[in-house]
Design an enzyme around this catalytic site. Structure first.
Site, PDB file in Angstrom:
ATOM      1  N   GLU A  13     -19.084 -70.227  31.000  1.00  0.00           N
ATOM      2  CA  GLU A  13     -19.405 -70.350  29.575  1.00  0.00           C
ATOM      3  C   GLU A  13     -18.945 -71.687  28.990  1.00  0.00           C
ATOM      4  OE1 GLU A  13     -18.739 -66.288  27.558  1.00  0.00           O
ATOM      5  OE2 GLU A  13     -17.543 -66.217  29.387  1.00  0.00           O
ATOM      6  N   SER A 141     -20.591 -63.422  27.566  1.00  0.00           N
ATOM      7  CA  SER A 141     -21.914 -63.962  27.243  1.00  0.00           C
ATOM      8  C   SER A 141     -23.032 -63.301  28.046  1.00  0.00           C
ATOM      9  CB  SER A 141     -21.960 -65.490  27.460  1.00  0.00           C
ATOM     10  OG  SER A 141     -21.182 -66.144  26.489  1.00  0.00           O
ATOM     11  N   TYR A 209     -28.232 -67.047  22.633  1.00  0.00           N
ATOM     12  CA  TYR A 209     -28.141 -68.467  22.331  1.00  0.00           C
ATOM     13  C   TYR A 209     -29.468 -69.203  22.160  1.00  0.00           C
ATOM     14  CZ  TYR A 209     -23.392 -67.449  23.800  1.00  0.00           C
ATOM     15  OH  TYR A 209     -22.142 -66.894  23.906  1.00  0.00           O
ATOM     16  N   ARG A 248     -13.840 -59.348  17.735  1.00  0.00           N
ATOM     17  CA  ARG A 248     -15.166 -58.766  17.488  1.00  0.00           C
ATOM     18  C   ARG A 248     -15.419 -57.677  18.521  1.00  0.00           C
ATOM     19  NH1 ARG A 248     -18.902 -62.108  19.653  1.00  0.00           N
ATOM     20  NH2 ARG A 248     -19.540 -60.455  21.087  1.00  0.00           N
ATOM     21  N   ASP A 250     -18.202 -54.808  20.095  1.00  0.00           N
ATOM     22  CA  ASP A 250     -19.623 -54.498  20.218  1.00  0.00           C
ATOM     23  C   ASP A 250     -19.798 -52.997  20.439  1.00  0.00           C
ATOM     24  OD1 ASP A 250     -20.148 -57.224  20.040  1.00  0.00           O
ATOM     25  OD2 ASP A 250     -20.028 -57.485  22.215  1.00  0.00           O
ATOM     26  N   GLU A 262     -17.081 -53.320  24.266  1.00  0.00           N
ATOM     27  CA  GLU A 262     -16.021 -54.259  24.642  1.00  0.00           C
ATOM     28  C   GLU A 262     -15.540 -54.987  23.398  1.00  0.00           C
ATOM     29  OE1 GLU A 262     -18.163 -58.130  26.317  1.00  0.00           O
ATOM     30  OE2 GLU A 262     -18.807 -56.335  27.372  1.00  0.00           O
ATOM     31  N   ASN A 264     -14.026 -58.822  22.002  1.00  0.00           N
ATOM     32  CA  ASN A 264     -13.959 -60.255  22.261  1.00  0.00           C
ATOM     33  C   ASN A 264     -12.834 -60.861  21.427  1.00  0.00           C
ATOM     34  OD1 ASN A 264     -14.502 -63.100  22.297  1.00  0.00           O
ATOM     35  ND2 ASN A 264     -16.612 -62.654  22.908  1.00  0.00           N
ATOM     36  N   GLY A 268     -17.604 -66.349  19.496  1.00  0.00           N
ATOM     37  CA  GLY A 268     -18.319 -67.599  19.278  1.00  0.00           C
ATOM     38  C   GLY A 268     -18.102 -68.131  17.877  1.00  0.00           C
TER      39      GLY A 268
END
Length: 300
Positions: A13, A141, A209, A248, A250, A262, A264, A268
């Site tokens: 990443e 990602s 992205y 964050r 999900d 999961e 994070n 980003g």
């Protein structure tokens, strides 16, 4: 203030990290800070000395060596504060199987899962049948992820992860809609509904992205009761993992039941990324968000 902006690194990443660092660099300058850029892949040996000369470190790394807690552990050996979580909680959160173990133990619903390792004696997939998702256990990602609908695709997905040098997290496919929820300080941010493009089977790297990627709606158009439930689960997970500053989570909502996927710890940070987008809905401009994260890091 002298800010050491740490980005790049050596994970798959890397390019995402460098791309996000451009916006952070601009924001820091606009906020009146002096910025020194460090790429661990190119100048790892000078990290401690350069951090010791800085007033604050802003970490924008994905995968190793940022989300695994390595950079944070080194910074803890200096006098330089940084935004986000510390080494232990970062390490736990990057490991999908570890986080799911904690979720299961604390009665937080997550899709059924198995951890598969490439060692002699590993039994392979025992309890799950296709369709399943197969992911690197410590990646991000959606890189290396496979949506397997057959036994043959399952085997391909596992071999794909093993070729990346990682253990494989096999996760039961749960049909539903995907939402994400950010935490800033100790406050949940507005939810974002994520709808991958029709050509995508799931919220993959391209959906995240590409210009023509997923549609992201904030605030998510779901009922208030369910929104609050997801925000409460996100904050609970944030605290159970020992996270700090921001994170964050999900989710998949199957009918009216939210399943956490999961968490994070270094989301980003381009101006259009998920956490900045949710923060904007909550009243934070991108520059305000950067300044808030610095404030939280210094006060930790």
């Amino acid at each position: 203030m002298r800010v050491l902006l740490i980005a790049g690194g050596w994970s798959d990443e890397r390019e995402v990290s460098l791309s996000g660092a451009k916006g952070i660099h601009s924001a820091l300058l606009e906020l009146g800070h002096e910025v020194d850029m460090l790429d661990p892949a190119q100048d790892f040996g000078n990290l401690m000395s350069r951090a010791s000369q800085a007033d604050f470190a802003f970490i924008n790394l994905h995968g190793s060596p940022g989300e695994d807690g390595l950079i944070q552990a080194i910074l803890n050996r200096t006098s330089c504060p940084y935004q986000g979580s510390g080494p232990e909680s970062s390490f736990l959160s990057l490991n999908k199987a570890a986080t799911k173990t904690i979720f299961d133990h604390n009665s937080i619903l997550t899709p059924k899962w198995e951890l598969i390792c490439s060692i002699d004696g590993c039994k392979g997939i025992q309890n799950l049948k296709p369709p399943v998702f197969i992911k690197p256990n410590s990646g991000g990602s959606s890189l290396g992820m496979t949506f397997a609908k057959t036994e043959q695709e399952m085997q391909y997905g596992i071999e794909k992860v093993f070729s990346m040098g990682d253990s494989a997290l096999v996760e039961e496919y749960t049909r539903g809609i995907e939402v994400t929820c950010g935490i800033l300080g100790d406050e949940p941010l507005p939810l974002i509904l994520i709808t991958p493009p029709e050509k995508a089977q799931f919220f993959d790297y391209n959906s995240k992205y590409a210009i023509d990627g997923a549609e992201e709606i904030c605030p998510a158009p779901i009922e208030e009761k369910l929104t609050k439930q997801i925000q409460e689960i996100t904050l609970k997970a944030h605290k159970l993992l020992g996270l700090s500053g921001y994170s964050r989570a999900d989710f998949i909502i199957s009918e009216t039941v939210p399943y956490i996927l999961e968490v994070n710890t270094l989301p980003g940070m381009t101006p259009t990324s998920l956490v900045p987008r949710a923060a904007k809905t909550a009243g934070y401009s991108f520059n305000m968000l950067i300044e808030k994260l610095i404030e939280l890091g210094k006060n930790r």
